[in-house]
Design a protein around this motif. Structure first.
Motif, mmCIF file in Angstrom:
data_model
loop_
_atom_site.group_PDB
_atom_site.id
_atom_site.type_symbol
_atom_site.label_atom_id
_atom_site.label_comp_id
_atom_site.label_asym_id
_atom_site.label_seq_id
_atom_site.Cartn_x
_atom_site.Cartn_y
_atom_site.Cartn_z
ATOM 1 N N PRO A 83 -5.114 -7.058 2.247
ATOM 2 C CA PRO A 83 -4.453 -6.052 1.396
ATOM 3 C C PRO A 83 -2.946 -6.295 1.327
ATOM 4 O O PRO A 83 -2.339 -6.850 2.246
ATOM 5 C CB PRO A 83 -4.777 -4.742 2.097
ATOM 6 N N THR A 124 3.186 -2.178 -0.623
ATOM 7 C CA THR A 124 3.819 -1.836 -1.903
ATOM 8 C C THR A 124 4.821 -2.898 -2.315
ATOM 9 O O THR A 124 4.862 -3.321 -3.482
ATOM 10 C CB THR A 124 4.528 -0.463 -1.814
ATOM 11 N N HIS A 152 2.583 5.434 -10.217
ATOM 12 C CA HIS A 152 1.717 6.349 -9.465
ATOM 13 C C HIS A 152 1.938 7.781 -9.940
ATOM 14 O O HIS A 152 0.985 8.513 -10.220
ATOM 15 C CB HIS A 152 2.009 6.253 -7.960
ATOM 16 N N GLU A 175 -3.565 4.087 -9.950
ATOM 17 C CA GLU A 175 -4.173 4.933 -8.920
ATOM 18 C C GLU A 175 -3.571 4.640 -7.542
ATOM 19 O O GLU A 175 -3.120 3.531 -7.261
ATOM 20 C CB GLU A 175 -5.680 4.718 -8.880
ATOM 21 N N GLU A 176 -3.567 5.656 -6.704
ATOM 22 C CA GLU A 176 -3.080 5.506 -5.338
ATOM 23 C C GLU A 176 -4.087 4.687 -4.525
ATOM 24 O O GLU A 176 -5.302 4.873 -4.651
ATOM 25 C CB GLU A 176 -2.907 6.873 -4.678
ATOM 26 N N PRO A 177 -3.624 3.771 -3.682
ATOM 27 C CA PRO A 177 -4.538 2.953 -2.872
ATOM 28 C C PRO A 177 -4.929 3.683 -1.585
ATOM 29 O O PRO A 177 -4.389 4.740 -1.264
ATOM 30 C CB PRO A 177 -3.697 1.728 -2.555
ATOM 31 N N ASP A 178 -5.883 3.121 -0.886
ATOM 32 C CA ASP A 178 -6.226 3.635 0.441
ATOM 33 C C ASP A 178 -5.085 3.349 1.399
ATOM 34 O O ASP A 178 -4.236 2.482 1.154
ATOM 35 C CB ASP A 178 -7.509 2.973 0.942
ATOM 36 N N LYS A 216 0.131 1.874 2.819
ATOM 37 C CA LYS A 216 -0.774 1.687 1.694
ATOM 38 C C LYS A 216 -1.410 0.298 1.717
ATOM 39 O O LYS A 216 -0.779 -0.677 2.142
ATOM 40 C CB LYS A 216 -0.026 1.892 0.369
ATOM 41 N N GLN A 217 -2.630 0.238 1.207
ATOM 42 C CA GLN A 217 -3.342 -1.022 1.115
ATOM 43 C C GLN A 217 -3.738 -1.263 -0.339
ATOM 44 O O GLN A 217 -4.655 -0.624 -0.845
ATOM 45 C CB GLN A 217 -4.620 -1.006 1.966
ATOM 46 N N TYR A 218 -3.025 -2.167 -1.007
ATOM 47 C CA TYR A 218 -3.319 -2.475 -2.401
ATOM 48 C C TYR A 218 -4.281 -3.660 -2.484
ATOM 49 O O TYR A 218 -4.175 -4.623 -1.724
ATOM 50 C CB TYR A 218 -2.040 -2.815 -3.161
ATOM 51 N N GLY A 219 -5.218 -3.558 -3.428
ATOM 52 C CA GLY A 219 -6.161 -4.644 -3.628
ATOM 53 C C GLY A 219 -5.971 -5.302 -4.977
ATOM 54 O O GLY A 219 -5.044 -4.985 -5.736
ATOM 55 N N HIS A 241 -5.593 -3.131 -8.119
ATOM 56 C CA HIS A 241 -4.264 -2.545 -8.329
ATOM 57 C C HIS A 241 -3.327 -3.569 -8.969
ATOM 58 O O HIS A 241 -2.542 -3.232 -9.862
ATOM 59 C CB HIS A 241 -3.671 -2.059 -7.005
#
Length: 266
Positions: free
Chosen positions: A2, A5, A23, A29-32, A39-42, A45
């Motif tokens: 992941p 930001t 956001h 969308e907001e990540p997990d 934050k963990q962006y995939g 995103h």
């Protein structure tokens, strides 16, 4: 693995603040979050962020990006509306560039509305200022008529009027007003909307009137304002006489002048 930001922003060629703004706008969308709160962006995103950037580069406003679609969709209606807006912007910019080139080449001026270039030499400095103000108050049709008035107006009395000082005597004021009156009367007869301009106003009548008064007070001294008022009265009398006649041209001639007592002289 992941992305954070800052890593996502760097990959997409944008900034952390921009990501956060998307956001807040609901476009991204907001990540997990991980257990430590980060934050963990995939990949989804990143793809969405790149889609948003792509649309922004095309000039699509943020408010319309959602209507274009978050996936592979591209609704024709939304895109056609955006294309129309872009076309209008391009035309506006092209006109601006053309006018800037004309200014640099000396064929136009920045102190006159577009379309008045050919009559610039016929206007005094105060009159140029008035035309700029008029452009904010009158529609295109009225401005076209004003340009025609400038083009066909005589210069009788103009030099004396411009040189008029506040201590000018009554006889001088009346004489200059009498020289102006026939031209004013002819303009009113040729363009009746001058006495009832509401249909051509871009602002309300009260705003227009207040703007006229304030602008004239700034541009002209007391004697000049008095001459304008006197000329208007004389012109109104001529217009009333002309309208009562079968042929106005028989009653108002450019060579006719009114003497200080209101009688005709040649």
């Amino acid at each position: 693995m992941p992305w954070s930001t800052s890593e996502l922003a760097e990959l997409a060629g944008t900034t952390v603040n921009t990501v956060r703004h998307y956001h807040r706008s609901g476009l991204l969308e907001e990540p997990d979050r991980m257990s430590n709160g980060y934050k963990q962006y995939g990949a989804r995103h990143l793809v969405r962020l790149l889609q948003i950037r792509r649309l922004r580069d095309l000039g699509v406003p943020l408010s319309q990006i959602e209507s274009v679609g978050s996936g592979g969709d591209s609704p024709a209606g939304a895109l056609l509306a955006i294309d129309s807006d872009l076309e209008a912007s391009i035309e506006r910019l092209q006109r601006a560039r053309a006018e800037i080139r004309a200014i640099l080449e000396g064929s136009t001026a920045t102190d006159l509305p577009p379309g008045f270039e050919d009559v610039a030499k016929r206007l005094s400095t105060p009159e140029r200022s008035l035309m700029l103000v008029y452009e904010q108050l009158y529609d295109r049709e009225a401005m076209k008529d004003l340009r025609t008035m400038v083009e066909t107006d005589s210069d009788d009395g103009s030099a004396e009027f411009e040189a008029l000082t506040v201590d000018a005597d009554d006889e001088t004021r009346q004489r200059i007003a009498a020289m102006f009156a026939p031209a004013i009367a002819r303009q009113v007869i040729d363009h009746p909307w001058l006495t009832e301009p509401d249909a051509h106003l871009l602002k309300g009548p009260r705003v227009t009137s207040d703007t006229f008064v304030e602008t004239f007070r700034e541009l002209y001294n007391e004697a000049q304002l008095d001459v304008i008022a006197r000329a208007s009265v004389l012109a109104r009398e001529q217009v009333e006489t002309a309208r009562a006649a079968s042929d106005p041209d028989d009653l108002i001639d450019p060579d006719d002048r009114l003497d200080s007592d209101g009688g005709e002289s040649r």
